[in-house]
Design a protein around this motif. Structure first.
Motif, PDB file in Angstrom:
ATOM      1  N   GLY A 266      27.944   4.153  65.048  1.00  0.00           N
ATOM      2  CA  GLY A 266      28.088   4.871  63.792  1.00  0.00           C
ATOM      3  C   GLY A 266      29.434   5.549  63.637  1.00  0.00           C
ATOM      4  N   LEU A 267      29.927   5.578  62.403  1.00  0.00           N
ATOM      5  CA  LEU A 267      31.160   6.282  62.050  1.00  0.00           C
ATOM      6  C   LEU A 267      30.817   7.208  60.894  1.00  0.00           C
ATOM      7  CD1 LEU A 267      34.269   6.580  62.390  1.00  0.00           C
ATOM      8  CD2 LEU A 267      34.523   4.703  60.751  1.00  0.00           C
ATOM      9  N   ILE A 268      30.879   8.512  61.147  1.00  0.00           N
ATOM     10  CA  ILE A 268      30.495   9.476  60.122  1.00  0.00           C
ATOM     11  C   ILE A 268      31.606  10.501  59.929  1.00  0.00           C
ATOM     12  CG2 ILE A 268      28.053   9.163  60.699  1.00  0.00           C
ATOM     13  CD1 ILE A 268      28.105  11.993  61.948  1.00  0.00           C
ATOM     14  N   GLY A 269      31.449  11.306  58.874  1.00  0.00           N
ATOM     15  CA  GLY A 269      32.416  12.348  58.578  1.00  0.00           C
ATOM     16  C   GLY A 269      32.338  12.737  57.125  1.00  0.00           C
ATOM     17  N   PRO A 270      32.922  13.874  56.751  1.00  0.00           N
ATOM     18  CA  PRO A 270      32.898  14.320  55.358  1.00  0.00           C
ATOM     19  C   PRO A 270      33.594  13.312  54.446  1.00  0.00           C
ATOM     20  CG  PRO A 270      33.748  16.028  56.831  1.00  0.00           C
ATOM     21  CD  PRO A 270      33.696  14.760  57.618  1.00  0.00           C
ATOM     22  N   ASN A 271      33.332  13.424  53.142  1.00  0.00           N
ATOM     23  CA  ASN A 271      34.050  12.598  52.176  1.00  0.00           C
ATOM     24  C   ASN A 271      35.552  12.825  52.327  1.00  0.00           C
ATOM     25  OD1 ASN A 271      31.777  11.459  50.959  1.00  0.00           O
ATOM     26  ND2 ASN A 271      31.530  13.199  49.572  1.00  0.00           N
ATOM     27  N   GLY A 272      36.308  11.752  52.331  1.00  0.00           N
ATOM     28  CA  GLY A 272      37.753  11.855  52.463  1.00  0.00           C
ATOM     29  C   GLY A 272      38.243  11.955  53.895  1.00  0.00           C
ATOM     30  N   ALA A 273      37.325  11.779  54.858  1.00  0.00           N
ATOM     31  CA  ALA A 273      37.715  11.912  56.272  1.00  0.00           C
ATOM     32  C   ALA A 273      38.496  10.706  56.788  1.00  0.00           C
ATOM     33  CB  ALA A 273      36.471  12.119  57.139  1.00  0.00           C
ATOM     34  N   GLY A 274      38.413   9.570  56.079  1.00  0.00           N
ATOM     35  CA  GLY A 274      39.159   8.384  56.495  1.00  0.00           C
ATOM     36  C   GLY A 274      38.295   7.219  56.938  1.00  0.00           C
TER      37      GLY A 274
ATOM     38  N   PHE B 247      39.490  14.753  58.523  1.00  0.00           N
ATOM     39  CA  PHE B 247      40.904  14.701  58.139  1.00  0.00           C
ATOM     40  C   PHE B 247      41.653  13.597  58.897  1.00  0.00           C
ATOM     41  CE2 PHE B 247      39.685  19.212  57.407  1.00  0.00           C
ATOM     42  CZ  PHE B 247      39.832  19.232  56.027  1.00  0.00           C
ATOM     43  N   GLY B 248      41.006  12.430  59.030  1.00  0.00           N
ATOM     44  CA  GLY B 248      41.675  11.265  59.614  1.00  0.00           C
ATOM     45  C   GLY B 248      41.764  11.262  61.123  1.00  0.00           C
ATOM     46  N   GLN B 249      41.215  12.285  61.767  1.00  0.00           N
ATOM     47  CA  GLN B 249      41.268  12.359  63.227  1.00  0.00           C
ATOM     48  C   GLN B 249      39.863  12.428  63.811  1.00  0.00           C
ATOM     49  OE1 GLN B 249      43.771  15.858  63.837  1.00  0.00           O
ATOM     50  NE2 GLN B 249      45.574  14.563  64.092  1.00  0.00           N
ATOM     51  N   VAL B 250      39.741  11.982  65.061  1.00  0.00           N
ATOM     52  CA  VAL B 250      38.450  12.010  65.728  1.00  0.00           C
ATOM     53  C   VAL B 250      38.093  13.452  66.087  1.00  0.00           C
ATOM     54  CG1 VAL B 250      37.164  11.318  67.785  1.00  0.00           C
ATOM     55  CG2 VAL B 250      38.658   9.664  66.644  1.00  0.00           C
ATOM     56  N   LEU B 251      36.948  13.899  65.583  1.00  0.00           N
ATOM     57  CA  LEU B 251      36.459  15.243  65.876  1.00  0.00           C
ATOM     58  C   LEU B 251      35.533  15.245  67.085  1.00  0.00           C
ATOM     59  CD1 LEU B 251      36.212  18.237  64.962  1.00  0.00           C
ATOM     60  CD2 LEU B 251      34.285  17.513  63.537  1.00  0.00           C
ATOM     61  N   ALA B 252      34.710  14.207  67.187  1.00  0.00           N
ATOM     62  CA  ALA B 252      33.772  14.096  68.310  1.00  0.00           C
ATOM     63  C   ALA B 252      33.396  12.632  68.487  1.00  0.00           C
ATOM     64  CB  ALA B 252      32.521  14.939  68.060  1.00  0.00           C
ATOM     65  N   GLN B 253      32.982  12.288  69.695  1.00  0.00           N
ATOM     66  CA  GLN B 253      32.687  10.888  70.011  1.00  0.00           C
ATOM     67  C   GLN B 253      31.722  10.847  71.197  1.00  0.00           C
ATOM     68  OE1 GLN B 253      36.272   8.515  70.971  1.00  0.00           O
ATOM     69  NE2 GLN B 253      35.753   7.287  69.198  1.00  0.00           N
ATOM     70  N   GLY B 254      30.731   9.947  71.130  1.00  0.00           N
ATOM     71  CA  GLY B 254      29.820   9.804  72.260  1.00  0.00           C
ATOM     72  C   GLY B 254      28.410   9.469  71.839  1.00  0.00           C
ATOM     73  N   GLU B 255      27.450   9.778  72.713  1.00  0.00           N
ATOM     74  CA  GLU B 255      26.042   9.501  72.456  1.00  0.00           C
ATOM     75  C   GLU B 255      25.583  10.238  71.199  1.00  0.00           C
ATOM     76  OE1 GLU B 255      21.809  10.419  74.660  1.00  0.00           O
ATOM     77  OE2 GLU B 255      23.624  10.205  75.901  1.00  0.00           O
ATOM     78  N   THR B 256      24.846   9.525  70.345  1.00  0.00           N
ATOM     79  CA  THR B 256      24.482  10.050  69.023  1.00  0.00           C
ATOM     80  C   THR B 256      23.820  11.415  69.077  1.00  0.00           C
ATOM     81  OG1 THR B 256      24.260   7.825  68.107  1.00  0.00           O
ATOM     82  CG2 THR B 256      23.122   9.596  66.946  1.00  0.00           C
ATOM     83  N   SER B 257      22.796  11.572  69.901  1.00  0.00           N
ATOM     84  CA  SER B 257      22.055  12.838  69.939  1.00  0.00           C
ATOM     85  C   SER B 257      22.942  14.008  70.336  1.00  0.00           C
ATOM     86  CB  SER B 257      20.864  12.733  70.901  1.00  0.00           C
ATOM     87  OG  SER B 257      21.299  12.418  72.213  1.00  0.00           O
ATOM     88  N   LYS B 258      23.878  13.770  71.259  1.00  0.00           N
ATOM     89  CA  LYS B 258      24.781  14.831  71.703  1.00  0.00           C
ATOM     90  C   LYS B 258      25.818  15.160  70.632  1.00  0.00           C
ATOM     91  CE  LYS B 258      24.293  13.805  76.641  1.00  0.00           C
ATOM     92  NZ  LYS B 258      24.972  13.344  77.872  1.00  0.00           N
ATOM     93  N   VAL B 259      26.343  14.126  69.993  1.00  0.00           N
ATOM     94  CA  VAL B 259      27.369  14.343  68.969  1.00  0.00           C
ATOM     95  C   VAL B 259      26.802  15.136  67.796  1.00  0.00           C
ATOM     96  CG1 VAL B 259      28.796  13.192  67.224  1.00  0.00           C
ATOM     97  CG2 VAL B 259      28.772  12.335  69.574  1.00  0.00           C
ATOM     98  N   LEU B 260      25.572  14.814  67.384  1.00  0.00           N
ATOM     99  CA  LEU B 260      24.978  15.501  66.238  1.00  0.00           C
ATOM    100  C   LEU B 260      24.647  16.962  66.531  1.00  0.00           C
ATOM    101  CD1 LEU B 260      22.644  12.740  64.745  1.00  0.00           C
ATOM    102  CD2 LEU B 260      24.913  13.444  63.964  1.00  0.00           C
ATOM    103  N   LYS B 261      24.629  17.343  67.810  1.00  0.00           N
ATOM    104  CA  LYS B 261      24.391  18.740  68.190  1.00  0.00           C
ATOM    105  C   LYS B 261      25.682  19.494  68.481  1.00  0.00           C
ATOM    106  CE  LYS B 261      19.900  17.614  70.265  1.00  0.00           C
ATOM    107  NZ  LYS B 261      19.168  17.425  71.545  1.00  0.00           N
ATOM    108  N   ASP B 262      26.811  18.796  68.420  1.00  0.00           N
ATOM    109  CA  ASP B 262      28.103  19.420  68.713  1.00  0.00           C
ATOM    110  C   ASP B 262      28.394  20.493  67.653  1.00  0.00           C
ATOM    111  OD1 ASP B 262      30.945  19.948  68.713  1.00  0.00           O
ATOM    112  OD2 ASP B 262      31.222  18.132  69.905  1.00  0.00           O
ATOM    113  N   PRO B 263      28.664  21.724  68.063  1.00  0.00           N
ATOM    114  CA  PRO B 263      28.935  22.800  67.093  1.00  0.00           C
ATOM    115  C   PRO B 263      30.059  22.473  66.126  1.00  0.00           C
ATOM    116  CG  PRO B 263      28.618  23.710  69.292  1.00  0.00           C
ATOM    117  CD  PRO B 263      28.678  22.227  69.460  1.00  0.00           C
TER     118      PRO B 263
END
Length: 252
Positions: free
Chosen positions: A33-41, A227-243
């Motif tokens: 999966g590749l997610i992020g706010p609108n306009g994130a790239g 903003f076009g940069q990687v904020l977090a990456q990894g296992e889905t469950s862990k990434v979705l809990k990242d503050p």
């Protein structure tokens, strides 16, 4: 070897770096999966992967082959197919003919053969009809084969778009917000369809999606852009809990 390996990918539009230093590695058979706010790239990255845009920097490798900067047609033939957030079917063509469009890369005949209806034309058309029907049966669309694509319900149009992409026999399938505009029942059916495609076609899939239920339900790993940069990456469950992800994207 990864099916998709992207290193230091970047693109600049004037003074704006829309994507900056993007890295990802997706293994064969993975649903990513590749997610992020609108306009994130996110869509910009899809456009880079499919040759719509040429990167300013970076390397894109598909199954070990460097496809950086190649044309859309070359990249499709190398093995990347995509769907779009806004459905782009040939709505005045039948369901069957939409899938056959995707088959032409692998079942070619010359323009002259098509015009004069040489024996090869009939042979290739028969092969494409049979293959297209096989694919439609996978998506339970075979009964609508002669229906105009524009007359299908919305959820079935989404399934047809995926079917057409798979007809190109891709190594990597890019799904751009496939659940956009769907109701909860359609979304659940889509999740089941994507899981089935992964297994039946031994597919590798990269998914952009805003529906977190779908993302959390099917994606093994995630990359979050901001903003076009990687904020977090990894296992889905862990990434979705990242503050940081919750603050920037989920807003909780």
């Amino acid at each position: 070897m990864a099916m998709l390996e992207v290193n230091h990918l970047a693109i600049q539009f004037g003074g704006l770096r829309a994507v900056d230093g993007f890295n990802v590695s997706i293994e064969k058979g993975q649903l990513y999966g590749l997610i992020g706010p609108n306009g994130a790239g996110k869509t910009t990255i899809f456009n880079l992967l499919t040759g719509v845009y040429k990167p300013t920097e970076g390397i894109i490798k598909l199954d070990g082959q460097d496809i950086t900067g190649k044309s859309t047609i070359e990249i499709n033939k190398a093995g990347i197919a995509r769907t779009f957030q806004n459905i782009r079917l040939f709505k005045e063509m039948t369901v069957l003919d939409n899938v056959k469009v995707g088959l032409h890369n692998h079942h070619p005949y010359s323009t002259l053969t098509g015009i004069l209806r040489f024996p090869k034309y009939h042979k290739v058309e028969k092969e494409m009809n049979e293959k297209a029907m096989e694919i439609l049966k996978v998506f339970d669309l075979d009964k609508e084969a002669q229906t105009l694509a524009g007359n299908l319900p919305y959820g079935k149009q989404r399934k047809l778009e995926i079917a057409r992409a798979l007809a190109t026999d891709p190594k990597l399938l890019l799904l751009d917000e496939p659940a956009a505009g769907m109701n909860p029942n359609e979304t659940q059916e889509l999740m089941d369809t994507i899981r089935f495609v992964q297994k039946h076609f031994d597919m590798t899939t990269l998914l952009i999606e805003h529906d977190m239920k779908l993302v959390g339900g099917i994606c093994e790993e995630l990359t979050v852009l901001n903003f076009g940069q990687v904020l977090a990456q990894g296992e889905t469950s862990k990434v979705l809990k990242d503050p940081a992800v919750i603050t920037a994207y989920l807003g909780e």
